[in-house]
Design a protein around this motif. Structure first.
Motif, PDB file in Angstrom:
ATOM      1  N   PRO A  43     -24.535  63.417  48.799  1.00 47.39           N
ATOM      2  CA  PRO A  43     -23.382  64.088  48.185  1.00 47.39           C
ATOM      3  C   PRO A  43     -23.622  64.489  46.736  1.00 47.39           C
ATOM      4  N   LEU A  44     -22.789  65.412  46.266  1.00 45.77           N
ATOM      5  CA  LEU A  44     -22.859  65.906  44.894  1.00 45.77           C
ATOM      6  C   LEU A  44     -21.464  65.865  44.284  1.00 45.77           C
ATOM      7  N   PHE A  61     -23.583  64.057  39.198  1.00 49.95           N
ATOM      8  CA  PHE A  61     -23.822  62.911  40.060  1.00 49.95           C
ATOM      9  C   PHE A  61     -24.420  63.455  41.351  1.00 49.95           C
ATOM     10  N   ILE A  62     -25.730  63.240  41.506  1.00 52.24           N
ATOM     11  CA  ILE A  62     -26.553  63.993  42.446  1.00 52.24           C
ATOM     12  C   ILE A  62     -27.194  63.037  43.450  1.00 52.24           C
ATOM     13  N   SER A  74     -35.711  60.409  41.920  1.00 50.07           N
ATOM     14  CA  SER A  74     -34.686  60.995  42.783  1.00 50.07           C
ATOM     15  C   SER A  74     -33.869  59.900  43.463  1.00 50.07           C
ATOM     16  N   ALA A  75     -34.548  58.814  43.845  1.00 59.45           N
ATOM     17  CA  ALA A  75     -33.838  57.671  44.427  1.00 59.45           C
ATOM     18  C   ALA A  75     -32.888  57.044  43.413  1.00 59.45           C
ATOM     19  N   HIS A 235     -25.296  62.340  32.051  1.00 56.70           N
ATOM     20  CA  HIS A 235     -26.709  62.444  31.710  1.00 56.70           C
ATOM     21  C   HIS A 235     -27.510  61.231  32.166  1.00 56.70           C
ATOM     22  N   THR A 236     -26.931  60.032  32.054  1.00 59.36           N
ATOM     23  CA  THR A 236     -27.668  58.853  32.500  1.00 59.36           C
ATOM     24  C   THR A 236     -27.831  58.849  34.016  1.00 59.36           C
ATOM     25  N   CYS A 237     -26.786  59.277  34.741  1.00 56.62           N
ATOM     26  CA  CYS A 237     -26.851  59.236  36.204  1.00 56.62           C
ATOM     27  C   CYS A 237     -27.719  60.345  36.790  1.00 56.62           C
ATOM     28  N   SER A 238     -27.849  61.446  36.084  1.00 50.48           N
ATOM     29  CA  SER A 238     -28.664  62.559  36.585  1.00 50.48           C
ATOM     30  C   SER A 238     -30.063  62.561  35.998  1.00 50.48           C
TER      31      SER A 238
END
Length: 272
Positions: A43-44, A61-62, A74-75, A235-238
């Protein structure tokens, strides 16, 4: 102070509020782990940028968008994908956990017996932040390891430590939200309003910042967004701007210190 903190942690862990947080975290973990990694992925949530696959080219949130050259990272992005819901969970949990003794009068009794405002406020707030942070880091770490396996990679020790550092920064940012809730409660003495205001502010940033980012082609300083912990989570989550990720750590620590200090002063002025 340490003994009081330990007492507050034990009370929280045995509370219904903690059970709900743990169940919500487990549900989000399952949703993350079971999400399909085959294209088109997802999900995005609240994303903006040129290329969702390439790490560093998009914010938001990717989930399950796999950069072939940076599969382990990516994980990590996927493990953080439901952090917007964690924002709401932490705000509600903090409002419930922090206000309980004040609403029941227990805090006023402690104050009447000579306990300082700092010894009443700081352990309660620190316990709420630590418990919520532990649950967040635990569940996102499980997501990271299982999604890495799903993607066919084995994180190195350095990569695992890097993920833990990012997860801890996210937890501290959520801790800043908890501190906002505490200060608002002490100012307004309303659990409902002290929870509602951070939820609404967070929603404004979650909805507004991606549009601003897309329209300007990047981050443009804006106090409405930049003063919110939610802004840094984009920014931290992506794994977006590493400069902003570094700033996120500084912001989270300074904001928690400032908000906690303000809460102590307000509680002392009001006699709890």
């Amino acid at each position: 102070m340490i003994a009081l903190f330990g007492c507050e942690v034990r009370k929280l862990v045995g509370s219904g509020a903690f059970l709900l947080v743990a169940l919500a975290g487990a549900a989000l973990m399952l949703a993350t782990v079971l999400s399909p990694s085959a294209p088109p992925g997802g999900p995005l949530f609240m994303v903006a940028g040129d290329d969702l696959l390439a790490i560093g080219s998009a914010i938001g949130f990717i989930g399950n968008q796999i950069d072939p050259g940076r599969v382990t990272e990516s994980a990590a992005r996927t493990a953080f994908v439901y952090t917007p819901l964690w924002v709401a969970i932490v705000i509600v949990f903090a409002g419930t956990a922090f206000s309980r003794d004040f609403a029941s009068g227990a805090a006023a009794v402690s104050r009447a017996r000579g306990m300082s405002a700092a010894k009443i406020v700081v352990p309660k707030l620190a316990a709420a932040v630590m418990v919520a942070s532990f649950v967040y880091v635990l569940f996102t770490s499980v997501c990271f390891m299982l999604k890495a396996i799903d993607y066919g990679v084995a994180p190195t020790a350095a990569e695992a430590l890097g993920f833990l550092a990012l997860s801890a920064i996210n937890a501290l940012l959520c801790g800043s939200l908890a501190c906002q809730v505490a200060l608002l409660f002490l100012a307004l003495r309303s659990s409902f309003v002290s929870v509602l205001v951070p939820l609404l502010y967070g929603a404004v940033v979650l909805i507004g910042y991606p549009s601003s980012f897309a329209a300007s082609g990047g981050h443009v300083p804006n106090l409405l967004f930049d003063l919110s912990p939610v802004f840094y989570l984009f920014h931290t989550c992506s794994l977006g701007s590493w400069d902003l990720i570094a700033h996120a750590l500084t912001y989270s620590v300074l904001s928690m210190v400032a908000l906690t200090s303000a809460s102590v002063l307000l509680a002392d002025r009001r006699g709890v």
